[in-house]
Design a protein around this motif. Structure first.
Motif, PDB file in Angstrom:
ATOM      1  N   VAL A 217       0.842  -1.195   0.000  1.00 47.60           N
ATOM      2  CA  VAL A 217       0.000   0.000   0.000  1.00 47.60           C
ATOM      3  C   VAL A 217       0.878   1.246   0.000  1.00 47.60           C
ATOM      4  O   VAL A 217       1.760   1.401   0.866  1.00 47.60           O
ATOM      5  CB  VAL A 217      -0.941   0.010   1.218  1.00 47.60           C
ATOM      6  N   VAL A 218       0.625   2.120  -0.968  1.00 47.74           N
ATOM      7  CA  VAL A 218       1.316   3.402  -1.041  1.00 47.74           C
ATOM      8  C   VAL A 218       0.396   4.463  -0.444  1.00 47.74           C
ATOM      9  O   VAL A 218      -0.780   4.559  -0.807  1.00 47.74           O
ATOM     10  CB  VAL A 218       1.659   3.770  -2.499  1.00 47.74           C
ATOM     11  N   ALA A 219       0.923   5.231   0.481  1.00 41.27           N
ATOM     12  CA  ALA A 219       0.129   6.284   1.128  1.00 41.27           C
ATOM     13  C   ALA A 219       0.896   7.599   1.086  1.00 41.27           C
ATOM     14  O   ALA A 219       2.131   7.617   1.002  1.00 41.27           O
ATOM     15  CB  ALA A 219      -0.181   5.910   2.569  1.00 41.27           C
ATOM     16  N   ASP A 220       0.159   8.667   1.107  1.00 39.86           N
ATOM     17  CA  ASP A 220       0.747  10.011   1.118  1.00 39.86           C
ATOM     18  C   ASP A 220       0.157  10.765   2.307  1.00 39.86           C
ATOM     19  O   ASP A 220      -1.024  11.100   2.319  1.00 39.86           O
ATOM     20  CB  ASP A 220       0.432  10.731  -0.193  1.00 39.86           C
ATOM     21  N   GLN A 221       1.003  10.979   3.336  1.00 39.88           N
ATOM     22  CA  GLN A 221       0.562  11.645   4.560  1.00 39.88           C
ATOM     23  C   GLN A 221      -0.691  10.975   5.139  1.00 39.88           C
ATOM     24  O   GLN A 221      -1.654  11.639   5.534  1.00 39.88           O
ATOM     25  CB  GLN A 221       0.297  13.133   4.287  1.00 39.88           C
TER      26      GLN A 221
END
Length: 300
Positions: A217-221
């Motif tokens: 899973v790629v998350a941004d903030q």
């Protein structure tokens, strides 16, 4: 007018022994040759209106064609657990205890071997190999890639776990196949979500690449961005398998555009299809290897 097909109510929607139906006066041999009935195995028939699946064929085998102590095994057992989808016409795998005689039968794939206590259980009235024994047999009977494909699914279905399979293999050290099971378990991953993802991952690892993370899973903030089939997160390189659900070119385009927009230049995402895996795996492998090497050199 053509003669009406004879369909006794006792046999409608059923699987049955032809010889028993004849002895009870329900059908004649000529009746069994009609289009009302479908032969499954020698002396085993189905109402032609029944949708025959591999699971139904397994049930027929378990009830009428194998000796006591034998069990549905291998891919056929995995199908009973919901972890494979063999074609209805695929041979049914059967495990027969060593020393038990059974003649060859069309439609069966017969394997002889030791059967330990706990290696079989009853499921839906049928004797089937246990999840651990099924994985062991898969590791012995299939090449390592195809064995891992099924073991991945059994792990993700929580029918067994890596620790249990390792313990099972080690408890049988010295017997044929114990090392094969350990090797398959070391390559297995419960995070795989499709057979082709499993095949892609295992073939890459066997070719010498570092083991990727599954469903990364790629998350941004803290905000979800994307989930990647296979990823080397420390290098921000990923592989996405484009499966059969992408039979709509527009959907495939939208999915790829979404990944490109969400990940931008930070991640390098390589796409692979079944055709590429089949016809040009070496070329795809070279691309993945080059991407990992380039990111390693850049200090990503």
């Amino acid at each position: 007018m053509p003669k009406a097909l004879r369909r006794p109510p006792q046999l409608r929607g059923r699987i049955f022994r032809g010889s028993i139906a004849i002895s009870r006066g329900l059908l004649t041999r000529n009746d069994l040759r009609s289009s009302a009935w479908r032969p499954l195995f020698r002396d085993v028939y189905a109402d032609a209106r029944v949708r025959v699946t591999h699971r139904i064929r397994c049930a027929a085998v378990g009830r009428w064609l194998i000796p006591p102590g034998a069990a549905i095994a291998g891919r056929s057992a995995a199908a009973f657990y919901g972890c494979t989808k063999p074609a209805p016409s695929d041979p049914v795998d059967v495990l027969v205890p060593s020393g038990t005689r059974i003649g060859p039968a069309t439609g069966l794939r017969i394997h002889h071997g030791e059967v330990d206590p706990g290696d079989t259980l009853h499921k839906a009235g049928l004797r089937v190999t246990s999840p651990a024994r099924t994985c062991w047999d898969l590791a012995r009977w299939l090449d390592v890639v195809e064995a891992v494909v099924v073991i991945d699914t059994m792990l993700s279905s929580r029918l067994t776990d890596v620790s249990a399979l390792r313990e099972y293999a080690l408890s049988r050290a010295g017997r044929r196949g114990w090392r094969s099971l350990l090797r398959a378990v070391d390559l297995a991953d419960a995070g795989a979500e499709s057979p082709q993802e499993s095949r892609t991952r295992v073939r890459l690892v066997l070719a010498g690449l570092p083991r990727p993370q599954t469903q990364w899973v790629v998350a941004d903030q803290g905000r979800f961005v994307a989930r990647l089939d296979l990823a080397w997160p420390e290098l921000k390189v990923a592989v996405e398998y484009d499966g059969l659900w992408h039979n709509n070119p527009e959907q495939l385009h939208r999915d790829r555009r979404r990944l490109n927009q969400l990940l931008g230049g930070e991640w390098l995402v390589l796409h692979v299809t079944a055709k590429r895996l089949r016809d040009d795996f070496d070329g795809f492998l070279a691309e993945v290897r080059a991407a990992l090497r380039a990111r390693s050199r850049s200090g990503q």
